[in-house]
Design an enzyme around this catalytic site. Sequence first.
Site, PDB file in Angstrom:
ATOM      1  N   ASN A   8       0.871  -1.181   0.000  1.00 20.55           N
ATOM      2  CA  ASN A   8       0.000   0.000   0.000  1.00 20.55           C
ATOM      3  C   ASN A   8       0.903   1.225   0.000  1.00 20.55           C
ATOM      4  O   ASN A   8       1.520   1.550   1.010  1.00 20.55           O
ATOM      5  CB  ASN A   8      -0.892  -0.024   1.256  1.00 20.55           C
ATOM      6  N   TRP A   9       0.951   1.895  -1.130  1.00 17.10           N
ATOM      7  CA  TRP A   9       1.873   3.041  -1.257  1.00 17.10           C
ATOM      8  C   TRP A   9       1.333   4.317  -0.618  1.00 17.10           C
ATOM      9  O   TRP A   9       2.027   5.331  -0.583  1.00 17.10           O
ATOM     10  CB  TRP A   9       2.178   3.297  -2.736  1.00 17.10           C
ATOM     11  N   LYS A  10       0.093   4.313  -0.179  1.00 15.17           N
ATOM     12  CA  LYS A  10      -0.521   5.517   0.389  1.00 15.17           C
ATOM     13  C   LYS A  10      -0.313   6.696  -0.583  1.00 15.17           C
ATOM     14  O   LYS A  10      -0.353   6.498  -1.794  1.00 15.17           O
ATOM     15  CB  LYS A  10       0.049   5.801   1.777  1.00 15.17           C
ATOM     16  N   HIS A  92      -9.311   1.067   5.169  1.00 16.08           N
ATOM     17  CA  HIS A  92      -7.968   1.157   5.749  1.00 16.08           C
ATOM     18  C   HIS A  92      -8.021   2.020   7.009  1.00 16.08           C
ATOM     19  O   HIS A  92      -8.843   2.942   7.096  1.00 16.08           O
ATOM     20  CB  HIS A  92      -7.003   1.758   4.728  1.00 16.08           C
ATOM     21  N   GLU A  94      -6.400   4.445   8.026  1.00 15.93           N
ATOM     22  CA  GLU A  94      -6.341   5.900   7.806  1.00 15.93           C
ATOM     23  C   GLU A  94      -7.681   6.431   7.294  1.00 15.93           C
ATOM     24  O   GLU A  94      -8.065   7.567   7.592  1.00 15.93           O
ATOM     25  CB  GLU A  94      -5.179   6.238   6.870  1.00 15.93           C
ATOM     26  N   GLU A 162      -5.087  -5.218  10.654  1.00 13.38           N
ATOM     27  CA  GLU A 162      -4.032  -4.235  10.885  1.00 13.38           C
ATOM     28  C   GLU A 162      -4.284  -3.530  12.220  1.00 13.38           C
ATOM     29  O   GLU A 162      -5.105  -2.600  12.284  1.00 13.38           O
ATOM     30  CB  GLU A 162      -4.013  -3.200   9.770  1.00 13.38           C
ATOM     31  N   GLY A 168       2.677   2.099  10.769  1.00 12.95           N
ATOM     32  CA  GLY A 168       3.583   3.228  10.590  1.00 12.95           C
ATOM     33  C   GLY A 168       4.304   3.642  11.864  1.00 12.95           C
ATOM     34  O   GLY A 168       4.898   4.715  11.930  1.00 12.95           O
ATOM     35  N   SER A 202       3.759  -2.351  10.244  1.00 15.43           N
ATOM     36  CA  SER A 202       5.226  -2.330  10.378  1.00 15.43           C
ATOM     37  C   SER A 202       5.880  -3.654   9.971  1.00 15.43           C
ATOM     38  O   SER A 202       6.831  -4.110  10.609  1.00 15.43           O
ATOM     39  CB  SER A 202       5.617  -1.935  11.807  1.00 15.43           C
ATOM     40  N   GLY A 223       2.933  -1.172   4.284  1.00 14.26           N
ATOM     41  CA  GLY A 223       2.907   0.240   3.941  1.00 14.26           C
ATOM     42  C   GLY A 223       4.311   0.744   3.633  1.00 14.26           C
ATOM     43  O   GLY A 223       4.844   0.584   2.535  1.00 14.26           O
ATOM     44  N   GLY A 224       4.956   1.354   4.630  1.00 15.03           N
ATOM     45  CA  GLY A 224       6.254   2.004   4.435  1.00 15.03           C
ATOM     46  C   GLY A 224       7.290   1.146   3.724  1.00 15.03           C
ATOM     47  O   GLY A 224       8.007   1.634   2.837  1.00 15.03           O
TER      48      GLY A 224
HETATM   49  C1  PEP Z   1      -0.514   0.036   5.938  1.00 12.75           C
HETATM   50  O1  PEP Z   1      -0.497   1.141   5.451  1.00 12.75           O
HETATM   51  O2  PEP Z   1      -1.464  -0.714   5.668  1.00 12.75           O
HETATM   52  C2  PEP Z   1       0.562  -0.369   6.836  1.00 12.75           C
HETATM   53  C3  PEP Z   1       0.490  -1.524   7.416  1.00 12.75           C
HETATM   54  O3  PEP Z   1       1.615   0.519   7.017  1.00 12.75           O
HETATM   55  P1  PEP Z   1       3.069   0.200   7.655  1.00 12.75           P
HETATM   56  O4  PEP Z   1       3.548  -1.108   7.044  1.00 12.75           O
HETATM   57  O5  PEP Z   1       3.918   1.349   7.279  1.00 12.75           O
HETATM   58  O6  PEP Z   1       2.890   0.052   9.134  1.00 12.75           O
END
Ligand code: PEP
Length: 251
Positions: A8-10, A92, A94, A162, A168, A202, A223-224
């Site tokens: 997930n590139w956000k 999600h 966010e 999640e 994050g 993470s 994500g990141g």
């Molecule tokens: C996400 O955006 O779904 C996520 C899990 O982010 P991260 O891996 O950065 O915690």
Amino acid sequence: MGKVVAGNWKMHHGPVAAAAFFSRFKPRFAPDSVEILFFPPDLSLAASMETAAVPAGFGVQNIHSAKEGAFTGETSAEMARGAGARFALIGHSERRHVFGEGDAEVSAKAGAAVRAGLIPVVCVGELLGERRAGHLEQVLRRQVGAIVEAVAAASRFMVAYEPVWAIGTGETATPGDAAEAHAIVRSALGELASAPILYGGSVKPGNARSLMSAPDVDGVLVGGASLDPDVFGRIVEAGAAAESVNPVREP
Ligand code: PEP
């Protein structure tokens, strides 16, 4: 099919950066051992699909529940499908906690995705306070219960567990935490319990294999660590090496 590894590139990687990512994304894994998915920003979807050299599925990070209308800045499920997306992230954390989407809106979006022929990847997860108060099971059952009817007719769908406190933040659930939550999600899914359940929060190359080898963990949503082609490639390789323990899907 093996594990699902989704990025997930956000709001990162516009079209030029997306093409640059794919010029370097060359993980080594056995065909069929991992299903790779990408959720780029909408404006980078075409560039991503055109430049990806490895087999991957593409999706959008959000949709509106209406087909069309006076909703400035929004994209419908039909439009996403028309642009080539096959998957849609729904709910999600966010979207839930920054943009204020509740269970009813998440359910409406999941239904819209199914009607448009998109495969919903519905995100669920508890806040730190909810976990500390002992409400993990209650929260997950409520969030999953809100979408089961909407996705019942889907040819395929996935859930991503999640924990909000792990997104994050660098905090990761242990494989045991993930297995416990995934078992609750699977039980709450009832007749839909064979759906893949991904873990997110993470995920990094160093923890990806042990998380994906935990019982009931069918893959990861990253994500990141999905923004760097080498780092994400190592997570894909970890998925190919992970063990499968899924009592429902692989008896
Ligand atoms: C996400 O955006 O779904 C996520 C899990 O982010 P991260 O891996 O950065 O915690």
